[in-house]
Design a protein around this motif. Structure first.
Motif, PDB file in Angstrom:
ATOM      1  N   UNK A 194       0.832  -1.207   0.000  1.00 56.13           N
ATOM      2  CA  UNK A 194       0.000   0.000   0.000  1.00 56.13           C
ATOM      3  C   UNK A 194       0.865   1.255   0.000  1.00 56.13           C
ATOM      4  N   UNK A 221       2.321   1.618  -3.433  1.00 52.23           N
ATOM      5  CA  UNK A 221       1.320   2.090  -4.389  1.00 52.23           C
ATOM      6  C   UNK A 221       1.043   3.580  -4.231  1.00 52.23           C
ATOM      7  N   UNK A 222       0.977   4.013  -2.977  1.00 53.96           N
ATOM      8  CA  UNK A 222       0.716   5.440  -2.758  1.00 53.96           C
ATOM      9  C   UNK A 222       1.795   6.294  -3.417  1.00 53.96           C
ATOM     10  N   UNK A 258       3.841   5.214  -5.874  1.00 51.47           N
ATOM     11  CA  UNK A 258       3.877   4.877  -7.293  1.00 51.47           C
ATOM     12  C   UNK A 258       2.747   5.558  -8.071  1.00 51.47           C
ATOM     13  N   UNK A 259       1.627   5.768  -7.408  1.00 50.90           N
ATOM     14  CA  UNK A 259       0.474   6.361  -8.089  1.00 50.90           C
ATOM     15  C   UNK A 259       0.641   7.863  -8.326  1.00 50.90           C
ATOM     16  N   UNK A 290       5.618  -5.159 -11.729  1.00 50.09           N
ATOM     17  CA  UNK A 290       5.693  -3.721 -11.508  1.00 50.09           C
ATOM     18  C   UNK A 290       7.091  -3.322 -11.049  1.00 50.09           C
TER      19      UNK A 290
END
Lengths: 112, 62
Positions: free
Chosen positions: A36, A39-40, A42-43, A99
């Motif tokens: 998570x 992702x935070x 990476x986004x 990824x």
């Protein structure tokens, strides 16, 4: 006194071995938290991708640990649920690795 | 009052289970061992689904 209180504690550390089911879930939880965070970062288009790489790596390690737990041939409801959870973890392991690979290329291409 | 202590455990668990399934929320429940089974697992399952969809979104962007 303290000793009596400890003896009654139903979830105390001294309770013995942790069930496989709980171990799978613990690794899931840890992996979920690490990925998570990844992702935070990476986004965000301009997020520090190198940091995301590190968090993905940690998450991947936890997913692998969770998947290495052999739940055996049992077909009980709990075992079935745990196996389904492991299947989802396996999917995310593959996707995280993909990824990570891609990000590693981006990072090495742009900053070194 | 001891009302809350006498609520049947299976009723509580059933309700939590339903909530977790429907909302897919990260409830971060820290239930005692042995009671966390099905609830913890459906939350976990929803969390893995969330990771999958976010990873898929990123993959499709590139």
């Amino acid at each position: 006194g303290t000793a009596a209180w400890r003896a009654k504690d139903p979830v105390g550390q001294g309770q013995g071995q942790v069930q496989d089911s709980d171990r799978v879930r613990n690794h899931h939880k840890q992996a979920f938290e690490y990925i998570s965070v990844a992702l935070r970062i990476d986004e965000e288009e301009k997020g520090p991708k190198l940091q995301a790489v590190e968090w993905y790596k940690r998450g991947i390690v936890e997913l692998e640990r969770g998947l290495s737990i052999d739940l055996g041939p049992g077909t009980g409801e709990t075992t079935e649920r745990d196996k389904r959870l492991q299947a989802k973890m396996a999917t995310n392991l593959v996707m995280s690795k993909d990824r990570l690979e891609l990000l590693a290329k981006v990072v090495s291409g742009s900053s070194q | 009052s001891t009302t809350t202590l006498t609520t049947p455990q299976n009723q509580v668990e059933g309700l939590l289970h339903e909530m977790a399934d429907e909302a897919g929320l990260d409830l971060n429940l820290e239930l005692p061992q042995g009671q966390s089974g099905s609830v913890g697992n459906s939350v976990a399952s929803a969390e893995q689904d969330e990771l999958s969809s976010r990873l898929a979104k990123l993959r499709d962007q590139m």
